[in-house]
Write an enzyme that holds these catalytic residues in place. Structure first.
Site, PDB file in Angstrom:
ATOM      1  N   HIS A  20       1.033  -1.325  -0.001  1.00 47.25           N
ATOM      2  CA  HIS A  20       0.025   0.028   0.098  1.00 47.25           C
ATOM      3  C   HIS A  20       0.853   1.281   0.058  1.00 47.25           C
ATOM      4  CE1 HIS A  20      -2.844  -2.456   2.219  1.00 47.25           C
ATOM      5  NE2 HIS A  20      -3.461  -2.504   1.322  1.00 47.25           N
ATOM      6  N   LYS A  46     -16.445  -8.506   6.228  1.00 45.86           N
ATOM      7  CA  LYS A  46     -15.264  -8.973   6.170  1.00 45.86           C
ATOM      8  C   LYS A  46     -14.742  -8.575   7.889  1.00 45.86           C
ATOM      9  CE  LYS A  46     -11.084  -7.589   3.745  1.00 45.86           C
ATOM     10  NZ  LYS A  46     -10.674  -6.408   2.779  1.00 45.86           N
ATOM     11  N   ARG A  95      -2.144  -6.225  -8.335  1.00 44.68           N
ATOM     12  CA  ARG A  95      -1.196  -7.279  -8.255  1.00 44.68           C
ATOM     13  C   ARG A  95      -1.176  -8.323  -9.262  1.00 44.68           C
ATOM     14  NH1 ARG A  95      -2.963  -7.736  -2.138  1.00 44.68           N
ATOM     15  NH2 ARG A  95      -4.985  -7.084  -3.416  1.00 44.68           N
ATOM     16  N   SER A 133      -2.737  -7.585   2.926  1.00 48.80           N
ATOM     17  CA  SER A 133      -3.056  -7.268   4.517  1.00 48.80           C
ATOM     18  C   SER A 133      -3.385  -8.542   5.063  1.00 48.80           C
ATOM     19  CB  SER A 133      -4.027  -6.335   4.740  1.00 48.80           C
ATOM     20  OG  SER A 133      -3.591  -5.167   4.227  1.00 48.80           O
TER      21      SER A 133
HETATM   22  P1  ADP Z   1      -9.627  -3.513  -0.425  1.00 47.44           P
HETATM   23  O1  ADP Z   1     -10.234  -4.344   0.670  1.00 47.44           O
HETATM   24  O2  ADP Z   1     -10.603  -2.796  -1.143  1.00 47.44           O
HETATM   25  O3  ADP Z   1      -8.982  -4.677  -1.409  1.00 47.44           O
HETATM   26  P2  ADP Z   1      -7.140  -3.334   0.435  1.00 47.44           P
HETATM   27  O4  ADP Z   1      -6.664  -2.390   1.787  1.00 47.44           O
HETATM   28  O5  ADP Z   1      -6.673  -4.568   0.482  1.00 47.44           O
HETATM   29  O6  ADP Z   1      -8.640  -2.801   0.227  1.00 47.44           O
HETATM   30  O7  ADP Z   1      -6.196  -2.587  -0.724  1.00 47.44           O
HETATM   31  C1  ADP Z   1      -6.377  -1.029  -1.062  1.00 47.44           C
HETATM   32  C2  ADP Z   1      -5.767  -0.988  -2.504  1.00 47.44           C
HETATM   33  O8  ADP Z   1      -4.218  -1.463  -2.278  1.00 47.44           O
HETATM   34  C3  ADP Z   1      -6.332  -2.066  -3.468  1.00 47.44           C
HETATM   35  O9  ADP Z   1      -6.236  -1.391  -4.842  1.00 47.44           O
HETATM   36  C4  ADP Z   1      -5.448  -2.876  -3.607  1.00 47.44           C
HETATM   37  O10 ADP Z   1      -5.330  -3.782  -4.915  1.00 47.44           O
HETATM   38  C5  ADP Z   1      -4.264  -2.260  -3.192  1.00 47.44           C
HETATM   39  N1  ADP Z   1      -2.802  -3.311  -2.674  1.00 47.44           N
HETATM   40  C6  ADP Z   1      -3.091  -3.892  -1.791  1.00 47.44           C
HETATM   41  N2  ADP Z   1      -2.036  -4.607  -1.599  1.00 47.44           N
HETATM   42  C7  ADP Z   1      -1.093  -4.326  -2.468  1.00 47.44           C
HETATM   43  C8  ADP Z   1       0.226  -4.723  -2.852  1.00 47.44           C
HETATM   44  N3  ADP Z   1       0.771  -5.271  -2.322  1.00 47.44           N
HETATM   45  N4  ADP Z   1       0.884  -4.106  -3.979  1.00 47.44           N
HETATM   46  C9  ADP Z   1      -0.041  -3.236  -4.741  1.00 47.44           C
HETATM   47  N5  ADP Z   1      -1.281  -2.824  -4.417  1.00 47.44           N
HETATM   48  C10 ADP Z   1      -1.886  -3.395  -3.167  1.00 47.44           C
END
Ligand code: ADP
Length: 168
Positions: A20, A46, A95, A133
């Site tokens: 992130h 979730k 990703r 996460s």
């Molecule tokens: P959500 O629950 O909406 O997927 P996240 O907090 O998991 O939210 O992710 C928020 C954003 O960050 C999303 O666009 C997700 O694709 C991106 N993201 C999460 N992990 C990574 C990573 N390792 N590399 C790039 N983008 C990521």
């Protein structure tokens, strides 16, 4: 009207990872300000590890060096949140191809809900491609070392909660 380019980076950030952080810092290459929106919803089933306020706090601490990045929580429609922040740009990280279908659908729907809403997809550093996460939560709760995957403010909290295994 402000000439500033404001981007919104929405997500659950439970907790924020280096993946992130990478995407948010990259956004500053084309946005003057980035507003990280921590989404929460009473209807979303979730399971969370951290309270929303703590997720926001960890993001603020991670970007303590970067005044152009702000973190706030929001509930409800993303387009309404973006509008209220004066932002017409959503930034999401991609990703893998598996992320694409859902992200594409969301981008089109958000634009359908508010025509000026554009979504920008960024590719992370290769090192962060496999990071999520949910994996961090799993590894930390099983006593694994997550120090290569999360920023220091997150590591501190995971270590406090799950013991030294999270950092040693
Ligand atoms: P959500 O629950 O909406 O997927 P996240 O907090 O998991 O939210 O992710 C928020 C954003 O960050 C999303 O666009 C997700 O694709 C991106 N993201 C999460 N992990 C990574 C990573 N390792 N590399 C790039 N983008 C990521």
């Amino acid at each position: 009207m402000s000439e500033q380019r404001i981007a919104v980076c929405p997500g659950s950030f439970d907790p924020i990872t280096l993946g992130h952080e990478d995407i948010i810092r990259r956004s500053l290459r084309f946005a003057d300000r980035v507003i990280v929106g921590v989404a929460y919803s009473a209807t979303h089933v979730k399971q969370g590890m951290f309270e929303v306020d703590e997720r926001v706090q960890m993001i603020r601490e991670t970007f303590a060096d970067e005044p152009a990045v702000e973190a706030v929580s929001f509930q409800g429609l993303l387009v309404e949140f973006a509008k209220a922040q004066g932002a017409a740009m959503i930034v999401r990280g991609l990703r893998a191809v598996s992320d694409f279908e859902y992200e594409f659908q969301m981008a089109l729907m958000n634009r359908r809900l508010w025509e000026p809403m554009e979504t920008v997809f960024l590719a992370p550093d290769l090192e962060h491609l496999y990071l999520s996460s949910s994996l961090v939560r799993q590894i930390a709760s099983l006593g694994g070392d997550v120090s290569p995957f999360v920023p220091p403010p997150v590591l501190q909290r995971l270590t406090a909660r799950f013991g030294g295994g999270a950092s040693s």
